[in-house]
Structure formats: C-alpha cells, structure tokens
Design a protein around this motif. Sequence first.
Motif, PDB file in Angstrom:
ATOM      1  N   ARG A   1       0.835  -1.208   0.000  1.00 47.39           N
ATOM      2  CA  ARG A   1       0.000   0.000   0.000  1.00 47.39           C
ATOM      3  C   ARG A   1       0.869   1.256   0.000  1.00 47.39           C
ATOM      4  N   LEU A   2       1.931   1.225   0.802  1.00 44.33           N
ATOM      5  CA  LEU A   2       2.854   2.361   0.822  1.00 44.33           C
ATOM      6  C   LEU A   2       3.465   2.570  -0.559  1.00 44.33           C
ATOM      7  N   ALA A   3       3.902   1.487  -1.188  1.00 42.76           N
ATOM      8  CA  ALA A   3       4.491   1.590  -2.520  1.00 42.76           C
ATOM      9  C   ALA A   3       3.491   2.162  -3.524  1.00 42.76           C
ATOM     10  N   ALA A   4       2.241   1.769  -3.394  1.00 43.04           N
ATOM     11  CA  ALA A   4       1.206   2.290  -4.305  1.00 43.04           C
ATOM     12  C   ALA A   4       1.030   3.793  -4.135  1.00 43.04           C
ATOM     13  N   HIS A   5       1.096   4.274  -2.887  1.00 42.71           N
ATOM     14  CA  HIS A   5       1.009   5.723  -2.649  1.00 42.71           C
ATOM     15  C   HIS A   5       2.186   6.451  -3.294  1.00 42.71           C
ATOM     16  N   TYR A   6       3.396   5.910  -3.125  1.00 43.89           N
ATOM     17  CA  TYR A   6       4.562   6.508  -3.757  1.00 43.89           C
ATOM     18  C   TYR A   6       4.417   6.509  -5.281  1.00 43.89           C
ATOM     19  N   GLN A   7       3.988   5.384  -5.823  1.00 48.02           N
ATOM     20  CA  GLN A   7       3.861   5.278  -7.275  1.00 48.02           C
ATOM     21  C   GLN A   7       2.876   6.313  -7.826  1.00 48.02           C
ATOM     22  N   ASP A   8       1.747   6.466  -7.138  1.00 46.91           N
ATOM     23  CA  ASP A   8       0.760   7.464  -7.577  1.00 46.91           C
ATOM     24  C   ASP A   8       1.332   8.879  -7.498  1.00 46.91           C
ATOM     25  N   TYR A   9       2.062   9.149  -6.421  1.00 46.75           N
ATOM     26  CA  TYR A   9       2.583  10.506  -6.235  1.00 46.75           C
ATOM     27  C   TYR A   9       3.606  10.873  -7.307  1.00 46.75           C
ATOM     28  N   PHE A  10       4.497   9.926  -7.632  1.00 42.84           N
ATOM     29  CA  PHE A  10       5.586  10.238  -8.554  1.00 42.84           C
ATOM     30  C   PHE A  10       5.210  10.071 -10.024  1.00 42.84           C
ATOM     31  N   GLU A  11       3.971   9.593 -10.276  1.00 42.42           N
ATOM     32  CA  GLU A  11       3.507   9.479 -11.658  1.00 42.42           C
ATOM     33  C   GLU A  11       3.507  10.868 -12.312  1.00 42.42           C
ATOM     34  N   ASN A  12       4.008  10.944 -13.511  1.00 45.00           N
ATOM     35  CA  ASN A  12       4.036  12.203 -14.273  1.00 45.00           C
ATOM     36  C   ASN A  12       4.899  13.287 -13.623  1.00 45.00           C
ATOM     37  N   THR A  13       5.941  12.862 -12.907  1.00 44.55           N
ATOM     38  CA  THR A  13       6.931  13.809 -12.377  1.00 44.55           C
ATOM     39  C   THR A  13       8.274  13.522 -13.048  1.00 44.55           C
ATOM     40  N   GLN A  14       9.282  14.280 -12.650  1.00 44.03           N
ATOM     41  CA  GLN A  14      10.620  14.043 -13.203  1.00 44.03           C
ATOM     42  C   GLN A  14      11.279  12.818 -12.582  1.00 44.03           C
ATOM     43  N   PHE A  15      10.667  12.249 -11.548  1.00 44.49           N
ATOM     44  CA  PHE A  15      11.222  11.077 -10.881  1.00 44.49           C
ATOM     45  C   PHE A  15      10.551   9.801 -11.390  1.00 44.49           C
ATOM     46  N   GLN A  16      11.344   8.752 -11.570  1.00 45.40           N
ATOM     47  CA  GLN A  16      10.816   7.445 -11.981  1.00 45.40           C
ATOM     48  C   GLN A  16      10.758   6.524 -10.760  1.00 45.40           C
ATOM     49  N   PHE A  17       9.552   6.172 -10.343  1.00 41.43           N
ATOM     50  CA  PHE A  17       9.409   5.258  -9.210  1.00 41.43           C
ATOM     51  C   PHE A  17       9.777   3.842  -9.644  1.00 41.43           C
ATOM     52  N   VAL A  18      10.532   3.145  -8.806  1.00 35.85           N
ATOM     53  CA  VAL A  18      10.969   1.785  -9.130  1.00 35.85           C
ATOM     54  C   VAL A  18       9.851   0.805  -8.797  1.00 35.85           C
ATOM     55  N   LYS A  19       9.293   0.180  -9.831  1.00 33.70           N
ATOM     56  CA  LYS A  19       8.185  -0.764  -9.678  1.00 33.70           C
ATOM     57  C   LYS A  19       8.677  -2.207  -9.791  1.00 33.70           C
ATOM     58  N   GLU A  20       7.887  -3.107  -9.232  1.00 33.58           N
ATOM     59  CA  GLU A  20       8.224  -4.526  -9.341  1.00 33.58           C
ATOM     60  C   GLU A  20       8.216  -4.956 -10.804  1.00 33.58           C
ATOM     61  N   PRO A  21       9.070  -5.907 -11.188  1.00 29.01           N
ATOM     62  CA  PRO A  21       9.048  -6.426 -12.559  1.00 29.01           C
ATOM     63  C   PRO A  21       7.716  -7.103 -12.873  1.00 29.01           C
ATOM     64  N   SER A  22       7.375  -7.170 -14.137  1.00 30.85           N
ATOM     65  CA  SER A  22       6.078  -7.728 -14.544  1.00 30.85           C
ATOM     66  C   SER A  22       5.929  -9.199 -14.189  1.00 30.85           C
ATOM     67  N   TYR A  23       7.047  -9.916 -14.085  1.00 34.91           N
ATOM     68  CA  TYR A  23       7.015 -11.354 -13.792  1.00 34.91           C
ATOM     69  C   TYR A  23       7.025 -11.653 -12.291  1.00 34.91           C
ATOM     70  N   ALA A  24       7.033 -10.616 -11.457  1.00 33.12           N
ATOM     71  CA  ALA A  24       7.309 -10.814 -10.034  1.00 33.12           C
ATOM     72  C   ALA A  24       6.286 -10.112  -9.152  1.00 33.12           C
ATOM     73  N   ARG A  25       6.309 -10.513  -7.900  1.00 33.17           N
ATOM     74  CA  ARG A  25       5.590  -9.814  -6.834  1.00 33.17           C
ATOM     75  C   ARG A  25       6.620  -9.477  -5.767  1.00 33.17           C
ATOM     76  N   SER A  26       6.835  -8.187  -5.575  1.00 34.24           N
ATOM     77  CA  SER A  26       7.900  -7.722  -4.694  1.00 34.24           C
ATOM     78  C   SER A  26       7.376  -7.396  -3.302  1.00 34.24           C
ATOM     79  N   ASN A  27       8.240  -7.569  -2.315  1.00 34.39           N
ATOM     80  CA  ASN A  27       7.898  -7.118  -0.962  1.00 34.39           C
ATOM     81  C   ASN A  27       8.084  -5.611  -0.794  1.00 34.39           C
TER      82      ASN A  27
END
Length: 382
Positions: free
Chosen positions: A285-311
């Motif tokens: 949930r925390l990662a999702a908040h970060y991802q939403d916040y940094f969407e469309n900014t100059q920063f690229q949020f590091v997301k889990e790979p498509s083949y994986a589920r990350s902690n």
Amino acid sequence: MAKQVVEFIRELFKTDGFIPLHAPTFQGNEKRYVTNTIDSTFVSSVGEYVDEFERKLEQFTHSEKVVATVNGTSALHTSLYLAGVATGDMVITQALTFVATCNVITHMGAEPVFVDVSPVSLGMCPHALDEYLQASARLTETGCIHIATGKTIKAVVPMHTFGHPVELEKLSAVCDKWHLVLVEDAAESLGSYYQDKHTGTVGAFGALSFNGNKIITTGGGGAVLCKRKEDGVRAKHLTTQAKVPHPYEFYHDEAAFNFRMPNINAALGCAQMEQLPVFLANKRRLAAHYQDYFENTQFQFVKEPSYARSNYWLNAVICPDTATRNELLTTTNDAGVMTRPVWQLMHRLPMFADADRGELTYSEYLEGHLVNLPSSPVTHFS
C-alpha cells in the motif's frame, strides 16, 4: 520539488518527527515470546523457538529445508560453502550490492567478479552475465575456467535488490549452460516471488537476512534456504560446529562454523512471522502511494518487474540527473526525513578495486541517480 517530497512523506507517515528509512514494527507477541526464553533459560542455540522459526520459514517460502543463522552474512557464507566454493575460485556477483555479498566471497578465499544489473529488476542482468562468460571463460571437463587466470569460476550470486526479484529463469539458464551453481542473495526479499516461487528457492541455495532494518527482524539473524533436504541437514550440522549428536560427549567431524541463531532471537522472529502478511500488505500500500505521487513527475518510481511480486522492502526513485539526486538527498535528510543513495559500487571500494568485471553501464547510472525513500511497514494505510 524536493520540499514537496518532504511534505508528502510527512503526510504519509503522519508525523512531524524524524522518519527513519526502515524501522522495525513490534505489535505482536515479541515481548511474550522473548520473556519465555528468558524464563526457560534456553536463550542460546538450543530451544524450541529456533525449530519453530525454521518451520515457519519453510511453510512460508516452501523451501525444502531452512536453517536459521546468526545473520544474513553467515547464511550466505554457509550457502557458498555448500555450493563448493573454495580458496582460489571466482564467484560472479553484481557490482550494485551491499558489501557483505563480496566480503563473504573474499573471506572464503575466493575472488568476486562483477557484472552489470538490469533495468528490469535492478539485480543481476542475465545478458550481462552471459556476455561476460562468453568473453572471459571457457568450459572444460573440470568446469568453467577463467581464461586470463586459469581459475575456476564456481558460482553466481545475484542479489534481489530492494526486494525486487531478478530474472531467475534466464539466470538459471545461463548458469546451467556454463555449469555454475546459482546461489541467491535474498537478504532483502522475504515475501517476494519470482512468478509463483519465493526468492531464494530457485537456486541451489538462498540466503535471507533478519537485521533490524529488514521486513521482519530477529535483531540480528539470517537463514539458509536449501533446495534439497539433504543439503539442509548438512547446513544445520555445519552451522553448529559440526558436532555429532551425543548425550554428553563432544565430538566434531569437520572444521565448521558457529553460525546458529540463538533461541532468544528466534523467539522474536516467530512473533514477527505471525505479522508478516500484514507487513507485506502495508508495504505494498505504501508503494502504491509513492507510485501514484511520482507518476508524471521528473522522478521514476521503481516498480516490481512484470514477472514478479515484490515485498517492496525499500522504495526508490530514479532521478533525472545527479544534481537532482543530491538536492533530494540533502533536502530530505536536513528535514529529518531519512533517504539514502544506493551503495557505492563494489569495484570503487579499495579491497575490490582490482576485481575482474564486465561493463557496468547501468550500475554506474543508478549509482548517480537513485534515492531510497522511507519504507517502514506502518499500519495506517487504507
């Protein structure tokens, strides 16, 4: 934008005080279980909590056998020992890693070799690994040989950076092709999955860490994940000084290690394992908040790979340039919001400066652009 990032993180964690990078959470049976060990006087490496902690980890990871150790470094040391790494061998790992990975290789009398990481996972790149081997190694009847030195290349140690699983299927294929043992440094990735397999269970061995800053903690501690039960039996024997069981005699059948986890630490781990599903859910949930916040900014949020589920052990952003990275690090830390850059690459450290290595283009890029963000598994997210 750095000041806005500070405000956003403070709102996320709902505090005006200091925000650490990753703090442990104790909201379960920790005190009760630890007190039980004190009352029983079995606080060292014999006790019911050690066995129970290992069973819980086996059930969670679906590893054939788990052996708890005193820390993650000793778990990796044991794993490489079981993999047959010996004095004079070479072990390929990534330059973008925590220093313990390379210290273990060195303490075994072997030499680290560094290859690049992948933009897909931030962990070892299978293409970089294969390219290095194509250029620098040859297969013989005795194994994979380093052409320039004649030394044996014995094992490959990818690290699941910040909990994001590496491309294990592709790495396994390269290791099989070159007759190398795959040992996963899964120190940061408890609760992470490559496809449907828990990290640390695809290679012959995996090493977990339960340091105070990990997703669960035993204070200090680690564990060896073994693909074969017989290797787990041997790991347990080796980590307990290779003592042959006997009611009172002391007989040891080989030079081994004092690496077993104390019962008092395992008690803490058992209580933490009971809460692990909640920790994982809150971190996502925390990662999702970060991802939403940094969407469309100059920063690229590091997301889990498509083949994986990350902690999502440590959240991270990639900055557009080093100046922006430095500004973000300075502004956040000056404001009491702890952030950090990625580790200095291993070949930049004096003890590994002469290690052989392939091209490290993406590792060097991340070194100058990546920032880790506060990632404690707080419980108030909805």
